[in-house]
Design a protein around this motif. Structure first.
Motif, PDB file in Angstrom:
ATOM      1  N   GLY A   1       9.535  12.268   6.286  1.00 22.44           N
ATOM      2  CA  GLY A   1       9.728  10.855   6.030  1.00 22.44           C
ATOM      3  C   GLY A   1       9.888  10.709   4.484  1.00 22.44           C
ATOM      4  N   ASN A   2      10.265   9.422   4.274  1.00 27.01           N
ATOM      5  CA  ASN A   2      10.493   8.985   3.053  1.00 27.01           C
ATOM      6  C   ASN A   2       9.341   7.948   2.141  1.00 27.01           C
ATOM      7  OD1 ASN A   2      12.708  10.305   2.877  1.00 27.01           O
ATOM      8  ND2 ASN A   2      13.823   8.609   3.908  1.00 27.01           N
ATOM      9  N   VAL A   3       8.287   7.759   3.069  1.00 27.54           N
ATOM     10  CA  VAL A   3       7.226   6.728   2.701  1.00 27.54           C
ATOM     11  C   VAL A   3       5.878   7.451   3.149  1.00 27.54           C
ATOM     12  CG1 VAL A   3       6.216   4.539   3.355  1.00 27.54           C
ATOM     13  CG2 VAL A   3       8.862   5.063   3.623  1.00 27.54           C
ATOM     14  N   GLN A   4       5.241   7.265   2.086  1.00 27.13           N
ATOM     15  CA  GLN A   4       3.502   7.784   2.157  1.00 27.13           C
ATOM     16  C   GLN A   4       2.807   6.301   1.890  1.00 27.13           C
ATOM     17  OE1 GLN A   4       2.975  11.249  -0.536  1.00 27.13           O
ATOM     18  NE2 GLN A   4       3.400  12.597   1.546  1.00 27.13           N
ATOM     19  N   VAL A   5       1.431   6.692   2.729  1.00 29.80           N
ATOM     20  CA  VAL A   5       0.522   5.608   2.541  1.00 29.80           C
ATOM     21  C   VAL A   5      -0.890   6.389   2.770  1.00 29.80           C
ATOM     22  CG1 VAL A   5       0.609   5.126   4.874  1.00 29.80           C
ATOM     23  CG2 VAL A   5      -0.603   3.194   3.248  1.00 29.80           C
ATOM     24  N   VAL A   6      -1.989   5.913   1.874  1.00 29.55           N
ATOM     25  CA  VAL A   6      -3.327   6.774   2.348  1.00 29.55           C
ATOM     26  C   VAL A   6      -4.290   5.639   3.267  1.00 29.55           C
ATOM     27  CG1 VAL A   6      -3.233   8.083   0.419  1.00 29.55           C
ATOM     28  CG2 VAL A   6      -4.252   5.829   0.268  1.00 29.55           C
TER      29      VAL A   6
ATOM     30  N   MET B   1       0.844  -1.230   0.052  1.00 28.83           N
ATOM     31  CA  MET B   1       0.239  -0.005   0.071  1.00 28.83           C
ATOM     32  C   MET B   1       0.881   1.231  -0.017  1.00 28.83           C
ATOM     33  SD  MET B   1      -3.150  -0.851   2.568  1.00 28.83           S
ATOM     34  CE  MET B   1      -3.753   0.626   2.419  1.00 28.83           C
ATOM     35  N   ALA B   2       2.109   1.322   0.501  1.00 29.43           N
ATOM     36  CA  ALA B   2       2.875   2.256   0.621  1.00 29.43           C
ATOM     37  C   ALA B   2       3.714   2.687  -0.510  1.00 29.43           C
ATOM     38  CB  ALA B   2       3.778   2.152   1.705  1.00 29.43           C
ATOM     39  N   TRP B   3       4.493   3.758  -0.745  1.00 33.72           N
ATOM     40  CA  TRP B   3       5.472   4.152  -1.893  1.00 33.72           C
ATOM     41  C   TRP B   3       6.403   4.942  -1.307  1.00 33.72           C
ATOM     42  CZ3 TRP B   3       0.173   6.093  -1.357  1.00 33.72           C
ATOM     43  CH2 TRP B   3       0.237   7.529  -1.210  1.00 33.72           C
ATOM     44  N   ASP B   4       7.636   4.845  -2.362  1.00 31.98           N
ATOM     45  CA  ASP B   4       8.442   5.797  -1.709  1.00 31.98           C
ATOM     46  C   ASP B   4       8.412   7.412  -2.219  1.00 31.98           C
ATOM     47  OD1 ASP B   4      11.217   6.558  -1.089  1.00 31.98           O
ATOM     48  OD2 ASP B   4      12.262   5.155  -2.228  1.00 31.98           O
TER      49      ASP B   4
END
Length: 690
Positions: free
Chosen positions: A661-666, A648-651
């Motif tokens: 931070g370096n990671v995002q998720v919704v 689910m997460a992306w860089d």
């Protein structure tokens, strides 16, 4: 390889190269390979890596300038030590004995591979090592007495070869034939067109792995003109090597640089990326016009402070004693803080007595946590950011307030918890037991006792097969009492009569010659007046020693004028009303999310900012942006460290974003809460971990 050495007039190891450091293991391996190649007639060669050097005069054939060795100095030096030992071994053969190979007479070995017979001074030698090892190799090759402080690696390895070649079982012919089969890749660089530093970094050597410090030294010196190299090395780098000493330089210099970078950059480098972090730091400053000498001068200044704190080189007696306690409890994690404190002490911003007080407070904090078995995985980050909370106008008081304001897994253990653990826990298997007993014995003593002269004694023996007298003293539940009490502090002491005491009954240990009644040690005070030794007396002694420990390792008192939160942060001025998208179903989802995040640990805080909501432990570990129909989360951890089964997460490394931070998720649906919270937990654990 021998042909390469013979054809080169002279090879010089530049001052920026590390010292010769092959151990007996590497030498034995090389010699075994050589002998195996010499025995096997089917082998025509044995590959032994590469030699990379700068050929100083590629277009100048009228002078003989030395080659500067960039990579391969360890194997080249070792081969020359072996050739020197072989020449001596062949000289000692009985008169009339033919040499194994025509080209391997002692005279030819020396004149072809070790010396330039027509030259004098340093030009006489085929190989000149860096300053630390140079005189020792010259003495070995030139057969002169070793210098007063010889290089152990050079002299020991040469002697090891001499000893091996002198054995009756050694076939010198195999050694000669094997040496003749050594093959290397000959890589010559032109300073005008090649970049030695980049080539050096990319080399895959088969020798001893370079340390981070080796790479940093080469980075600093290799690109400079020779006069600048000499100045930087002799003024700054060589003094650092000398101050550390050979053993500490090899084992601790990388750690020092990591602590130094933590101080000056505010970030903790990974153990395997100290060199990369230093390059980044240096390059950032050089783009601002800072000269390399200023950076090396700063590193040298911090190295002097590190030697005072971590290597026992402090001259002030009170500071030296405080630093010794920290070293004894192996509190390496505090060195970034101490380097910064010591810098302020040198600059007159912190008084000596105040520095001693702070070091003692920090020692108490770490030691109490160790006794209470609090995990240490957050201490690196705790101390790397510690000085941000210090008010240098009220140095000691702000340190006290900050230590007392730490919560949850970082909290300063209370007197009650500290005494309870000291009284009940297994202190015999406590890693810092020697330090504990030393401080208990020497508390308020003017004449200190060295506990190294004593051994730890179990008053109630460890032996499960207790004597009848011991079982009688303990009572019907003697086995359970022994199991509960045998390793507790109340049952441990120091003695010089451990073997004489053995498993004797308490009365005999008390009254025998050298027994507890005669003991001069304070730890044994009161034992000589007791009639028996049982659970009650063990407990009372433990409580007395624990009360004494509270005085030795005190918990600070909160100073006036500092808030009980231990922090100096102000309210942001924003609230949930400043995030208008948090209404209806999205607000319900947010409330469920925030309650789960805050439940991770009581140390977690929530701060509403203009663009996002921040959740912090040491610093932000997740930031939340309320979009129209979903929550966009930014996790403060490397993308490659995240375990995300549902992908689910992306860089977002290097990309602009709201949050840290370096990671995002919704998060847009309630059924995803558990999985997303698992990702958030990883970010939290990454932050509070090592």
């Amino acid at each position: 390889m021998l042909k390469l050495i013979q054809q080169g007039h002279q090879f010089v190891i530049p001052i920026y190269q590390r010292a010769y450091s092959w151990t007996a293991a590497e030498c034995d391996q090389l010699l075994a390979d050589i002998e195996r190649a010499g025995r096997d007639d089917t082998l025509t060669s044995h590959f032994t890596g590469s030699i990379v050097y700068v050929e100083k005069g590629l277009s100048n054939l009228t002078t003989q300038e030395p080659h500067l060795v960039i990579d391969g100095q360890q194997r080249m030096t070792t081969v020359m030590l072996l050739v020197s030992a072989l020449a001596r071994a062949l000289e000692s053969l009985p008169e009339g004995t033919p040499f194994p190979l025509p080209d391997f007479s002692p005279r030819k070995l020396r004149n072809r591979y070790l010396v330039n017979n027509d030259e004098e001074g340093d030009d006489y030698f085929k190989l000149l090592l860096s300053e630390k090892d140079r005189e020792t190799l010259k003495a070995v090759i030139g057969r002169t007495p070793l210098p007063s402080n010889p290089s152990e690696s050079v002299s020991n390895n040469h002697q090891r070869f001499l000893d091996h070649l002198a054995k009756p079982s050694t076939d010198l012919g195999n050694v000669c034939r094997g040496l003749a089969k050594l093959v290397v890749v000959d890589i010559r660089l032109d300073r005008a067109s090649d970049n030695p530093q980049l080539i050096f970094e990319s080399m895959n050597s088969t020798g001893l792995q370079l340390s981070q410090a080796d790479l940093i030294r080469n980075f600093v010196l290799m690109g400079q003109a020779p006069p600048v190299q000499e100045k930087l090395y002799n003024t700054y780098w060589r003094p650092m090597e000398t101050d550390f000493g050979q053993a500490a330089y090899e084992k601790q210099f990388d750690d020092f640089v990591r602590h130094y970078l933590t101080v000056v950059t505010g970030e903790i480098p990974r153990f395997d990326n100290v060199y990369g972090a230093y390059k980044k730091h240096a390059q950032a400053f050089r783009t601002e016009g800072v000269e390399i000498e200023a950076l090396v001068r700063e590193l040298h200044a911090y190295a002097k402070r590190y030697c005072a704190v971590a290597l026992g080189q402090e001259d002030d007696k009170l500071l030296a004693a405080a630093f010794q306690d920290l070293r004894e409890i192996k509190a390496d994690v505090v060195y970034p803080l101490l380097l910064e404190l010591y810098t302020d002490y040198e600059h007159g911003l912190l008084q000596r007595d105040d520095l001693v007080t702070i070091v003692e407070m920090v020692t108490s904090y770490i030691f109490r946590r160790a006794v209470c078995r609090v995990p240490t995985n957050s201490l690196n980050r705790t101390f790397s950011t510690f000085t941000k909370a210090i008010d240098k106008e009220r140095y000691v008081e702000s340190v006290q307030a900050h230590l007392l304001g730490l919560k949850s897994y970082r909290a300063f253990p209370s007197d009650e918890d500290f005494k309870d653990e000291l009284t009940k826990a297994n202190m015999y298997n406590f890693k810092r037991r020697s330090y504990l007993l030393r401080r208990l014995e020497n508390f308020d003593r003017k004449e200190h006792v060295s506990i190294e002269d004593y051994t730890i004694e179990h008053i109630l023996p460890q032996n499960e097969k207790l004597s009848a007298q011991w079982r009688e003293d303990l009572g019907a539940d003697w086995a359970q009492i022994q199991e509960r009490c045998v390793h507790t502090l109340g049952n441990l002491t120091l003695t010089g009569y451990n073997s004489e005491y053995s498993d004797r009954p308490f009365a005999e240990k008390r009254d025998m010659e050298g027994g507890f009644r005669e003991s001069p040690l304070r730890l044994n005070r009161g034992l000589g007046t007791l009639e028996s030794w049982n659970e009650v007396t063990i407990r009372k002694r433990a409580e007395r020693l624990a009360a004494q420990a509270v005085d030795i390792w005190p918990r600070p008192v909160r100073p006036e004028g500092f808030p009980h939160t231990g922090g100096s942060a102000t309210e942001s001025g924003y609230s949930i009303e400043d995030h208008p998208n948090l209404t209806g179903p999205l607000l319900t989802l947010f409330e469920k999310f925030r309650s789960r995040v805050l439940a991770l640990d009581e140390v977690v805080t929530e701060t509403f900012l203009k663009r996002y909501i921040a959740y912090k432990a040491e610093t932000n570990f997740v930031d939340v942006v309320a979009q129209s129909e979903r929550l966009k989360l930014t996790l403060n951890m490397p993308f490659e460290s995240l375990h995300d089964e549902r992908a689910m997460a992306w860089d977002v490394t290097g990309k602009g974003k709201a949050g840290n931070g370096n990671v995002q998720v919704v998060l847009g649906a309630e059924e995803d809460v558990d999985h997303v919270l698992g990702l958030v937990r990883q970010a939290y654990e990454y932050q509070v971990g090592e």
